[in-house]
Design a protein around this motif. Sequence first.
Motif, PDB file in Angstrom:
ATOM      1  N   THR A 259       0.828  -1.213   0.000  1.00 41.04           N
ATOM      2  CA  THR A 259       0.000   0.000   0.000  1.00 41.04           C
ATOM      3  C   THR A 259       0.862   1.262   0.000  1.00 41.04           C
ATOM      4  OG1 THR A 259      -0.165   0.092   2.401  1.00 41.04           O
ATOM      5  CG2 THR A 259      -1.854  -1.148   1.254  1.00 41.04           C
TER       6      THR A 259
ATOM      7  N   PRO B  54      -4.156   3.954  -4.223  1.00 39.84           N
ATOM      8  CA  PRO B  54      -5.389   3.202  -4.000  1.00 39.84           C
ATOM      9  C   PRO B  54      -6.109   2.865  -5.299  1.00 39.84           C
ATOM     10  CG  PRO B  54      -5.263   5.030  -2.480  1.00 39.84           C
ATOM     11  CD  PRO B  54      -4.098   5.167  -3.403  1.00 39.84           C
TER      12      PRO B  54
ATOM     13  N   LEU C 258     -12.112   4.528  -0.163  1.00 41.10           N
ATOM     14  CA  LEU C 258     -10.789   5.133  -0.017  1.00 41.10           C
ATOM     15  C   LEU C 258     -10.837   6.626  -0.297  1.00 41.10           C
ATOM     16  CD1 LEU C 258      -8.698   2.354  -1.725  1.00 41.10           C
ATOM     17  CD2 LEU C 258      -8.429   3.139   0.632  1.00 41.10           C
TER      18      LEU C 258
ATOM     19  N   SER D 237     -12.866   1.782  -4.010  1.00 38.91           N
ATOM     20  CA  SER D 237     -12.183   3.032  -4.362  1.00 38.91           C
ATOM     21  C   SER D 237     -12.959   4.239  -3.833  1.00 38.91           C
ATOM     22  CB  SER D 237     -11.912   3.122  -5.863  1.00 38.91           C
ATOM     23  OG  SER D 237     -13.105   3.154  -6.575  1.00 38.91           O
TER      24      SER D 237
END
Lengths: 267, 284
Positions: A127, A132, A164, A161
């Motif tokens: 990550t 993302p 995020l 998504s």
Amino acid sequence: MLKDITLGQYFPGDTFIHRLDPRTKLIMSLEYIVLLFVARDYFSYGLLFAYLVLIIAVSKVRLKIILNGMKPILILVVLTALLNLFYTPGNTVVSFWVLRITDAGIKNAFLMVIRIMMLIAGTFLLTYTTSPIDLTDGLEKLLNPLKKFKAPVHELSMMMSIALRFIPTLIEETDKIMSAQKARGADFETGSIIQRAKALLPLLVPLFVSAFRRADELAVAMESRCYHGGQGRTKMKQLILRPQDYLTLALGVLLAAGTVMLAVLGL
Amino acid sequence: MEINMSDIIKIENLTYAYVTEEGKNAVALDHINLSIKEGSFVAVLGHNGSGKSTLAKHMNAILLPEGGKVYVAGMDTSDENLVIEIRRQVGMVFQNPDNQMVANVVEEDVAFGPENLGIDPNEIRRRVDDALRQVGMYEYRTHAPHLLSGGQKQRIAIAGIIAMRPRCIVLDEPTAMLDPMGREEVISTIHELNRKNGITVVLITHHMKETIDADRLLVMKDGRIVADGAPCEVFKNVRELKEVGLDVPDTTELIFQLNEEGFNLPLEALTVEECASAIYAVLS
Ligand SMILES: Nc1ncnc2c1ncn2[C@@H]1O[C@H](COP(=O)(O)OP(=O)(O)O)[C@@H](O)[C@H]1O
Ligand SMILES: [Mg+2]
């Protein structure tokens, strides 16, 4: 205060690792995690550790960031270490009261701690080096075959998504509501756990109300921009496997072969 | 059915009512008739609850008429098969910039619309770059939107719409949450799109100042259009506007007050310069 959360954070960069296709990184991370559970002894762990050191060095993510990310799981690490230390049968090294530390216990505790820390470092690195959007795109592409079985792959990756995307917005909002409540005398920092939990209630209610309103407005805005599910949708950024991806995946095959061989030999 | 092709939006006898929690019908639009010429800049003023947002949502088939018809470029909005094409032609920008962004990178967000339309990736790239340049946000294309100012976010939302190459943009109070500087950025951006690209603009606002440069001004009250004309004509009816609960621009107010005191100044002098020279002409 809430802004310090680094879990799942992305640190932009332009290294070999950053430029890899997200699918390559997802596959390598998964493989690395599996291999950590295949590893048996110092040599197989050593090989995986060498790989971890290599990717950390290449990714140029600072060691301090990785170590900071491990703070939240420190208790878990200590607990695992203690359990392994005291409850592994073997030749007694020292004993006091009802506790007994064996040679095998020391070794197990050491390897277990190393395993957990390597697991965390490896997944964080994914990550830390992948945005993302790339991550969800990669996941959607990798899981694409499952669409044949009517699995909602596009919907899941879209949800991920958007979640995020809204994390910073909601964190900002929580901070704002907290300040507003504090200004009216709310106390989030002192008192028993129950008292503190109670103090959070007037924080959560407005947060939820606003999150639902946001969801409503977002849905209308997405529809206004012609969103109608995953059918017929294209992507501006195409994922392409480049030579360096194949090279990395080949390295992955070697790593797997090496670790399995060492593990089979019991090393 | 006769449709004038120079009308991008044609609304006939539109009525719409929301069902309230008590199960009653709350009339939001009451027999609206309206045609909007392609390429024009139309401002809509009205108090909270006068039906502006409800009207806007009928222009891209988010809401469908209960009575009457809405046509977008000759397409009936109640035809399900045309919905995507209607929404491509009439883009919509909303009040809260945070709640209309889907991605956490600026250019990815702008690409969202064209991606939904299934456009070729290279063409999307071109359109995204184009759209971002037009709103002056190209340098920010790889930034995270939540770190930008409100005005910048709204310009990105506008870029996300023009990347779909629409013929009309409807903006529902796009400046309500912005500071004066952000407001200025957004308003001058949409004027430029209207002038240079010939995109039809429907601007809903309750800042009087933002309506002065429009070609046409509509005033709404209780789900009806109560005034319709060039801004300087509409603002002449100072008394009626005040009855609707709306203010007039400071310049109009000043001239109105002076006229009450016996002067004879032109009420259509809207800009500060026009107003000043009108007063100057009387004084000298
Ligand atoms: N989702 C809804 N449910 C019920 N009533 C609504 C809803 N949205 C708007 N209304 C009502 O419809 C009327 C018009 O609202 P709206 O179109 O939002 O006005 P405006 O945008 O001019 O403030 C108002 O009386 C409002 O209370
Ligand atoms: Mg409204």
